[in-house]
Design an enzyme around this catalytic site. Structure first.
Site, PDB file in Angstrom:
ATOM      1  CB  CYS A 162      -0.978  -0.039   1.160  1.00  0.00           C
ATOM      2  SG  CYS A 162      -2.367   1.101   0.970  1.00  0.00           S
ATOM      3  CG  HIS A 189      -3.633  -3.594   3.460  1.00  0.00           C
ATOM      4  ND1 HIS A 189      -2.534  -3.112   4.129  1.00  0.00           N
ATOM      5  CD2 HIS A 189      -4.183  -2.515   2.824  1.00  0.00           C
ATOM      6  CE1 HIS A 189      -2.421  -1.815   3.928  1.00  0.00           C
ATOM      7  NE2 HIS A 189      -3.397  -1.424   3.132  1.00  0.00           N
TER       8      HIS A 189
END
Length: 513
Positions: A336, A448
């Site tokens: 991310c 994630h």
């Protein structure tokens, strides 16, 4: 109407989240339809629900302990600190803007109370018992008028309250007595029991102190919960990183060394918990070049403020240290915000995260990221499309994870895309994700939770083992099974530590035979 029990603390980080998780598991084991709830959470660790909304990670663990799928009714208000005394405000899983602490506490928090009431109504209609967590302390006089997470909730539900103190910090007796003293008469009446948490040593030595507490406060002490080592349950926020390893110690010589770069706005560090639980891995967090050492793998985690964290890495000399390692052949993996940092530029023209218009990235990947007003929130299922790592393709199917970012990333030239998203938000998809450098050493993804997959995690570790001349191992640790065992272990410890008959009486339930 559902019954309720509320856990409050004498301060932050006394163990409210973990004890709430324990009670969720215990009542589930008792056959009750139990659900966790926290009106307002302040955390950088968050999660995306199946319907694409955002909530605090602590309530996710509590939901798992209760045998439920996480949903935002369990955490209707989420505050995500962005820096400069500001937070992104998330209501019912959707961001509504950035606010200063003053703006929120003096003007907006009571508006957010409507969402809290609505969520409580829905949960009360569907469940038998609400296990409710407070935040910080209910005796913060400067915040009480606009507080929506402690006594306002207890009064609304008429919930009995357990007040928790952390004896490991010291001053537990004074904090319990002082907190009760600062509550008004109606609030004090709701407190039905006291709990001492994180005790180390011979509990019989506490007997005089417990007797004093009961005589002084008129409240029963329900029990003393011991400090539980290596709990193995997701933590609420980066405050718990203080308890995680920041060095290798003397036991890492025969283990794979994995360094996580720790930044001021690090988020979703739970991405690496499964790696930390592997028996042949020494995972550690580093804030300075000296702490980095000579790792086998470097991880760049997510961030709530990518530009500021990138500048922090640069200012501390960590960027130079990371580059030195990569030049020597150490792989670097970003998730991310960490993935965004690996590119050529990070742009924030709307000043979504910071006052910087544009920041130069590491430049390892041919990508540029621009922050937009819209946040992408979705659960995904992915696979390894073509992920060569240290000379061998990494297999991976049915990789479950989620995306949670405001950056839109473009590719300035062709690049290897290691992952394919095959489902997003519950619908079929066919989207490539991530990027891999030409030499295969630097990789990034928006997904994630990708290291939660046992087979993929073990394949990566085994490639690192091969580099060290160590034999490959079969799967050593099963993450989901490990979490279930951790919830059961926690529940057993808390059952043995508390007067369960008294607790059931306070809740208004009888224990099953």
């Amino acid at each position: 109407m559902a019954k309720s029990i509320m856990l409050m603390g004498t301060s932050s980080h006394v163990g409210k989240s973990i004890l709430t998780t324990a009670l969720c598991r215990i009542f589930r084991q008792e056959g009750r339809r139990v659900v966790p709830f926290k009106a307002q959470n302040m955390a950088l660790n968050s999660y995306v629900t199946l319907d694409g909304r955002e909530m605090g990670r602590a309530q996710v663990a509590q939901a798992e302990a209760a045998g439920l799928a996480p949903m935002v009714d369990m955490n209707p208000v989420l505050l995500k600190p962005t820096g400069n005394a500001q937070s992104q405000v998330v209501i019912m899983g959707e961001p509504v803007g950035n606010m200063s602490a003053r703006e929120y506490h003096k003007g907006y928090s009571l508006k957010a109370w409507d969402a809290v009431e609505d969520a409580l109504t829905r949960l009360q209609d569907e469940y038998e018992l609400l296990v409710v967590e407070g935040a910080g302390s209910p005796a913060e006089i400067n915040l009480k008028a606009n507080d929506i997470v402690n006594m306002r909730v207890a009064k609304y539900l008429q919930a009995p309250v357990l007040l928790i103190a952390d004896i490991d910090r010291g001053g537990a007796l004074a904090s319990l007595v002082g907190t009760l003293e600062l509550l008004d008469e109606e609030e004090r009446a709701l407190v039905k029991g006291l709990v001492i948490n994180k005790f180390r040593g011979d509990v019989t030595l506490l007997t005089p102190a417990l007797k004093f507490l009961e005589e002084k406060t008129g409240k029963p002490v329900l029990g003393v919960v011991p400090h539980i080592e290596q709990l193995g349950i997701d933590e609420e926020d980066s405050v718990s990183l203080e308890e995680k390893s920041c060095g290798l110690g003397n036991t890492a010589a025969d283990r794979i060394r994995i360094a996580v770069i720790r930044t001021p706005k690090l988020s979703n560090f739970t991405d690496f918990d499964a790696l930390a639980d592997e028996p042949d891995v020494a995972l550690y967090y580093v804030s300075t070049p000296a702490e980095l050492g000579s790792p086998d793998l470097i991880l760049l985690p997510g961030s709530k403020n990518t530009t500021e964290d990138l500048l922090h890495i640069r200012a501390t000399g960590l960027e130079t240290a990371i580059r030195r390692c990569v030049s020597a052949g150490t792989p670097l993996f970003g998730i991310c915000g960490g993935y965004q940092m690996l590119g050529r530029k990070v742009c924030d023209p709307l000043h979504t995260e910071s006052a910087h218009d544009e920041i130069e990235g590491f430049g390892y990947l041919p990508i540029e990221t621009t922050f937009a007003a819209h946040k992408r929130l979705r659960q995904v299922t992915a696979e390894c499309a073509d992920f060569p790592f240290l000379g061998e393709k990494i297999p991976g199917k049915n990789l479950s994870g989620y995306e949670i970012h405001m950056g839109e990333t473009i590719f300035t030239e062709d690049v290897h895309r290691p992952f394919r998203i095959v489902a997003a938000g519950g619908r079929p998809a066919d989207v490539r994700d991530g990027a891999l450098s030409a030499d295969g050493l630097v990789c990034g993804t928006y997904i994630h939770g990708i290291f939660d997959d046992d087979a993929l995690r073990r394949a990566i570790i085994n490639r690192l083992r091969a580099r060290r001349g160590l034999a490959a191992l079969s799967v050593q640790y099963r993450y989901r099974e490990g979490k279930e065992r951790a919830y059961d272990r926690l529940a057993e410890t808390v059952r043995e530590s508390l007067d369960m008959a008294k607790l059931m009486s306070i809740v208004g339930m009888e224990a099953n035979a």
